[in-house]
Scaffold this motif. Structure first.
Motif, PDB file in Angstrom:
ATOM      1  N   ILE A 110       0.836  -1.187   0.000  1.00 11.09           N
ATOM      2  CA  ILE A 110       0.000   0.000   0.000  1.00 11.09           C
ATOM      3  C   ILE A 110       0.874   1.242   0.000  1.00 11.09           C
ATOM      4  CG2 ILE A 110      -0.203  -0.101   2.530  1.00 11.09           C
ATOM      5  CD1 ILE A 110      -3.008   1.097   2.243  1.00 11.09           C
ATOM      6  N   ASP A 111       0.463   2.246  -0.766  1.00 14.57           N
ATOM      7  CA  ASP A 111       1.190   3.512  -0.847  1.00 14.57           C
ATOM      8  C   ASP A 111       0.480   4.527   0.042  1.00 14.57           C
ATOM      9  OD1 ASP A 111       2.586   5.777  -1.483  1.00 14.57           O
ATOM     10  OD2 ASP A 111       1.847   5.943  -3.540  1.00 14.57           O
ATOM     11  N   LEU A 112       1.191   5.075   1.026  1.00 14.53           N
ATOM     12  CA  LEU A 112       0.609   6.008   1.972  1.00 14.53           C
ATOM     13  C   LEU A 112       0.913   7.461   1.627  1.00 14.53           C
ATOM     14  CD1 LEU A 112       1.202   4.175   5.372  1.00 14.53           C
ATOM     15  CD2 LEU A 112      -0.869   4.228   3.955  1.00 14.53           C
ATOM     16  N   SER A 113       1.176   7.741   0.352  1.00  9.57           N
ATOM     17  CA  SER A 113       1.329   9.140  -0.037  1.00  9.57           C
ATOM     18  C   SER A 113       0.018   9.892   0.175  1.00  9.57           C
ATOM     19  CB  SER A 113       1.784   9.254  -1.489  1.00  9.57           C
ATOM     20  OG  SER A 113       0.903   8.568  -2.355  1.00  9.57           O
ATOM     21  N   SER A 114      -1.093   9.145   0.175  1.00  8.35           N
ATOM     22  CA  SER A 114      -2.382   9.688   0.598  1.00  8.35           C
ATOM     23  C   SER A 114      -2.933   8.774   1.691  1.00  8.35           C
ATOM     24  CB  SER A 114      -3.384   9.742  -0.562  1.00  8.35           C
ATOM     25  OG  SER A 114      -4.691  10.019  -0.070  1.00  8.35           O
ATOM     26  N   THR A 115      -3.467   9.379   2.753  1.00  6.39           N
ATOM     27  CA  THR A 115      -4.052   8.582   3.838  1.00  6.39           C
ATOM     28  C   THR A 115      -5.571   8.759   3.908  1.00  6.39           C
ATOM     29  OG1 THR A 115      -3.647  10.361   5.433  1.00  6.39           O
ATOM     30  CG2 THR A 115      -1.942   8.645   5.216  1.00  6.39           C
ATOM     31  N   ALA A 116      -6.159   9.370   2.895  1.00  3.79           N
ATOM     32  CA  ALA A 116      -7.610   9.543   2.865  1.00  3.79           C
ATOM     33  C   ALA A 116      -8.297   8.194   2.679  1.00  3.79           C
ATOM     34  CB  ALA A 116      -8.002  10.489   1.737  1.00  3.79           C
ATOM     35  N   PRO A 117      -9.526   8.035   3.180  1.00  2.00           N
ATOM     36  CA  PRO A 117     -10.248   6.764   2.992  1.00  2.00           C
ATOM     37  C   PRO A 117     -10.431   6.432   1.520  1.00  2.00           C
ATOM     38  CG  PRO A 117     -11.368   8.155   4.616  1.00  2.00           C
ATOM     39  CD  PRO A 117     -10.315   9.007   3.988  1.00  2.00           C
ATOM     40  N   VAL A 118     -10.359   5.142   1.207  1.00  2.00           N
ATOM     41  CA  VAL A 118     -10.548   4.644  -0.155  1.00  2.00           C
ATOM     42  C   VAL A 118     -11.732   3.680  -0.125  1.00  2.00           C
ATOM     43  CG1 VAL A 118      -9.538   3.320  -2.046  1.00  2.00           C
ATOM     44  CG2 VAL A 118      -8.101   4.896  -0.720  1.00  2.00           C
ATOM     45  N   GLU A 119     -12.759   3.989  -0.890  1.00  2.00           N
ATOM     46  CA  GLU A 119     -13.984   3.193  -0.850  1.00  2.00           C
ATOM     47  C   GLU A 119     -13.732   1.726  -1.175  1.00  2.00           C
ATOM     48  OE1 GLU A 119     -17.874   2.467  -0.017  1.00  2.00           O
ATOM     49  OE2 GLU A 119     -16.838   4.388   0.226  1.00  2.00           O
ATOM     50  N   ALA A 120     -12.852   1.464  -2.128  1.00  2.14           N
ATOM     51  CA  ALA A 120     -12.585   0.083  -2.537  1.00  2.14           C
ATOM     52  C   ALA A 120     -11.854  -0.727  -1.472  1.00  2.14           C
ATOM     53  CB  ALA A 120     -11.778   0.072  -3.838  1.00  2.14           C
ATOM     54  N   GLU A 121     -11.269  -0.050  -0.472  1.00  6.95           N
ATOM     55  CA  GLU A 121     -10.542  -0.743   0.587  1.00  6.95           C
ATOM     56  C   GLU A 121     -11.415  -1.063   1.797  1.00  6.95           C
ATOM     57  OE1 GLU A 121      -6.072   1.145  -0.266  1.00  6.95           O
ATOM     58  OE2 GLU A 121      -7.232   1.791   1.496  1.00  6.95           O
ATOM     59  N   LYS A 122     -12.675  -0.649   1.790  1.00  3.29           N
ATOM     60  CA  LYS A 122     -13.544  -0.873   2.945  1.00  3.29           C
ATOM     61  C   LYS A 122     -13.535  -2.356   3.350  1.00  3.29           C
ATOM     62  CE  LYS A 122     -15.278   3.240   3.871  1.00  3.29           C
ATOM     63  NZ  LYS A 122     -16.619   3.681   3.479  1.00  3.29           N
ATOM     64  N   VAL A 123     -13.583  -2.600   4.648  1.00  6.95           N
ATOM     65  CA  VAL A 123     -13.612  -3.951   5.245  1.00  6.95           C
ATOM     66  C   VAL A 123     -12.366  -4.748   4.826  1.00  6.95           C
ATOM     67  CG1 VAL A 123     -15.133  -5.862   5.859  1.00  6.95           C
ATOM     68  CG2 VAL A 123     -16.106  -3.800   4.889  1.00  6.95           C
ATOM     69  N   SER A 124     -11.201  -4.088   4.818  1.00  5.56           N
ATOM     70  CA  SER A 124      -9.949  -4.765   4.478  1.00  5.56           C
ATOM     71  C   SER A 124      -8.840  -4.290   5.404  1.00  5.56           C
ATOM     72  CB  SER A 124      -9.546  -4.477   3.019  1.00  5.56           C
ATOM     73  OG  SER A 124      -9.069  -3.142   2.885  1.00  5.56           O
ATOM     74  N   THR A 125      -7.767  -5.083   5.494  1.00  6.08           N
ATOM     75  CA  THR A 125      -6.613  -4.680   6.303  1.00  6.08           C
ATOM     76  C   THR A 125      -5.959  -3.427   5.731  1.00  6.08           C
ATOM     77  OG1 THR A 125      -6.261  -7.001   6.883  1.00  6.08           O
ATOM     78  CG2 THR A 125      -4.458  -5.483   7.325  1.00  6.08           C
ATOM     79  N   ALA A 126      -6.011  -3.274   4.406  1.00  4.19           N
ATOM     80  CA  ALA A 126      -5.447  -2.067   3.792  1.00  4.19           C
ATOM     81  C   ALA A 126      -6.120  -0.814   4.357  1.00  4.19           C
ATOM     82  CB  ALA A 126      -5.610  -2.127   2.277  1.00  4.19           C
ATOM     83  N   ALA A 127      -7.428  -0.880   4.587  1.00  7.75           N
ATOM     84  CA  ALA A 127      -8.137   0.260   5.165  1.00  7.75           C
ATOM     85  C   ALA A 127      -7.626   0.569   6.566  1.00  7.75           C
ATOM     86  CB  ALA A 127      -9.637  -0.026   5.197  1.00  7.75           C
ATOM     87  N   LEU A 128      -7.312  -0.477   7.336  1.00  6.81           N
ATOM     88  CA  LEU A 128      -6.797  -0.268   8.684  1.00  6.81           C
ATOM     89  C   LEU A 128      -5.421   0.399   8.647  1.00  6.81           C
ATOM     90  CD1 LEU A 128      -7.808  -3.644  10.410  1.00  6.81           C
ATOM     91  CD2 LEU A 128      -9.139  -1.536  10.135  1.00  6.81           C
ATOM     92  N   VAL A 129      -4.568  -0.025   7.712  1.00  7.72           N
ATOM     93  CA  VAL A 129      -3.243   0.587   7.569  1.00  7.72           C
ATOM     94  C   VAL A 129      -3.387   2.069   7.247  1.00  7.72           C
ATOM     95  CG1 VAL A 129      -1.085   0.591   6.240  1.00  7.72           C
ATOM     96  CG2 VAL A 129      -2.193  -1.589   6.815  1.00  7.72           C
ATOM     97  N   ARG A 130      -4.241   2.370   6.277  1.00  3.82           N
ATOM     98  CA  ARG A 130      -4.369   3.761   5.838  1.00  3.82           C
ATOM     99  C   ARG A 130      -4.998   4.632   6.941  1.00  3.82           C
ATOM    100  NH1 ARG A 130      -3.613   5.137   0.666  1.00  3.82           N
ATOM    101  NH2 ARG A 130      -4.215   3.075  -0.122  1.00  3.82           N
TER     102      ARG A 130
END
Length: 398
Positions: free
Chosen positions: A80-100
């Protein structure tokens, strides 16, 4: 140490051993809701205990500006690229969402994003109502706090819990109160109050249920919370619809006598279930206080009797044990547990409800029988005994 060693092996398998890097060990326990079923999001009281199951990880900086690589035992890996930490709809209910989400919280606290690699192992049953997502949030938070630069005071357990709750609500997409995250971050057995959402109270008690002749057992009902997300989300919505009729946000702000007086009008406007769920809140919040007093006094019999009353309220008034139709995994598991215990100890729904797990306080001399029969009916590994663990979410340099 064994759990750290396992995470270290996964880290080396995932990222190699050729480059010497400063390694960080992170740990976050699962949790059991001991008392307070759906009271936290209404500003009420809970008792919760960190458990002897946990998410453990090993992490190290990887030299990139914002790339995080995550490997999880049994769940593969992702980047995952954290150059942006805004919520991403496609990441909902995923570990990637928790990281961001946790990255956003730590940067708002004054930390500066940099890339790292992390490998996680877990003994927290996923989807079993033991707050695996809260444990992952807390573990990620402690990793980022240690790995990232920034002149920031150490994040308190409650501060980390609030970051984690925000991540779960806004990035992961699951409404929840603060109990899960607070328990994971605090460790031990704790009584918490959420009337002041910004400054919740917490009091800990060193207690082993087995000293009183009972063991804490949790039973995975064989169905995680995912199919019931809409039903779960409706609980706080309906409670807060009642509060809104009084110009308030949460039921803790509504005078109980005023609620009683308004019940006919509330029923007419909101229906029976919303009113019943508010009835549960007031009843359960009082039961939490009485159970805490019983535990402090070492009165296990009163604690168990009040726990049985809590289970009945959740089933009848809160109605988070079963839904209409043939598929009722939590109620089925409760019925089987009662069949074994025959009035001994106590059983109740655990956590969010509908799916996940049930909780049982089982006479210690019956634990083997209880687990054996429940596993025979629900599958091997469904039922097991747990211990309260004093250690909350933490990070240590190896």
């Amino acid at each position: 140490m064994a759990s750290t060693d396992k995470a270290l092996r996964l880290f080396e398998d995932s990222y190699g051993t050729g480059t010497a890097r400063k390694l960080l060990s992170v740990h976050a326990p699962g949790r059991s809701e001991i008392a307070g079923n759906h009271t936290d999001h209404e500003g009420g009281h809970v008792i919760a205990g960190a458990l002897d199951v946990a998410i453990d990880g090993v992490a190290a900086a990887n030299g990139t500006a914002s790339t995080v690589r995550v490997a999880s035992e049994g769940h593969g890996s992702f980047e995952i690229d954290l150059s942006s930490t805004a919520p991403v709809e496609a990441e909902k209910v995923s570990t990637a969402a928790l990281v961001r989400g946790m990255a956003d919280a730590l940067t708002k606290a004054g930390k500066r994003v940099s890339g790292f690699d992390v490998a996680f192992t877990s003994t927290v049953p996923s989807g079993g109502g033991l707050s695996s997502s809260a444990a992952m949030e807390a573990a990620l938070g402690r990793a980022m706090e240690a790995l990232w630069e920034g002149d920031v005071a150490p994040v308190s357990p409650i501060g980390l819990a609030k970051m984690s709750q925000r991540t779960e609500n806004e990035w992961f997409g699951k409404p929840c109160g603060l109990m899960d995250q607070a328990s994971v971050c605090l460790g031990g057995l704790a009584h918490m109050g959420f009337a002041d959402a910004e400054n919740p109270t917490a009091e800990k008690l060193a207690l082993d249920f087995e000293d009183f002749g009972y063991s804490l057992c949790l039973v995975d009902v064989g169905c995680d919370h995912a199919p019931f997300t809409a039903e779960y989300a409706a609980v706080p919505v309906e409670m807060q619809q009642v509060a809104a009729e009084f110009g308030k946000k949460r039921l803790c702000e509504v005078d109980e006598a005023a609620f009683d007086e308004a019940l006919p009008a509330l029923r007419e406007k909101l229906g029976d279930r919303a009113c019943l769920r508010a009835v549960h809140y007031y009843y359960e919040d009082d039961l939490v206080e009485r159970r805490w007093a019983a535990l402090r006094a070492g009165d296990i019999d009163s604690f168990l009797a009040l726990t049985r009353a809590s289970g009945a309220s959740s089933a009848m008034y809160l109605q988070n044990v079963s839904t209409a139709g043939a598929f009722q995994p939590a109620m089925y598991a409760l019925g089987l547990a009662e069949r074994i215990l025959c009035g001994k100890g106590a059983v109740r729904i655990h956590g969010g409800g509908f799916g996940g797990s049930i909780q049982a306080f089982v006479p210690t001399d019956m634990v083997e029988t209880f687990a054996g029969r429940m596993n025979g009916w629900l599958g091997d590994g469904s039922a097991r005994k747990y211990q309260i663990c004093e250690e909350g979410a933490c990070a240590t340099w190896l």
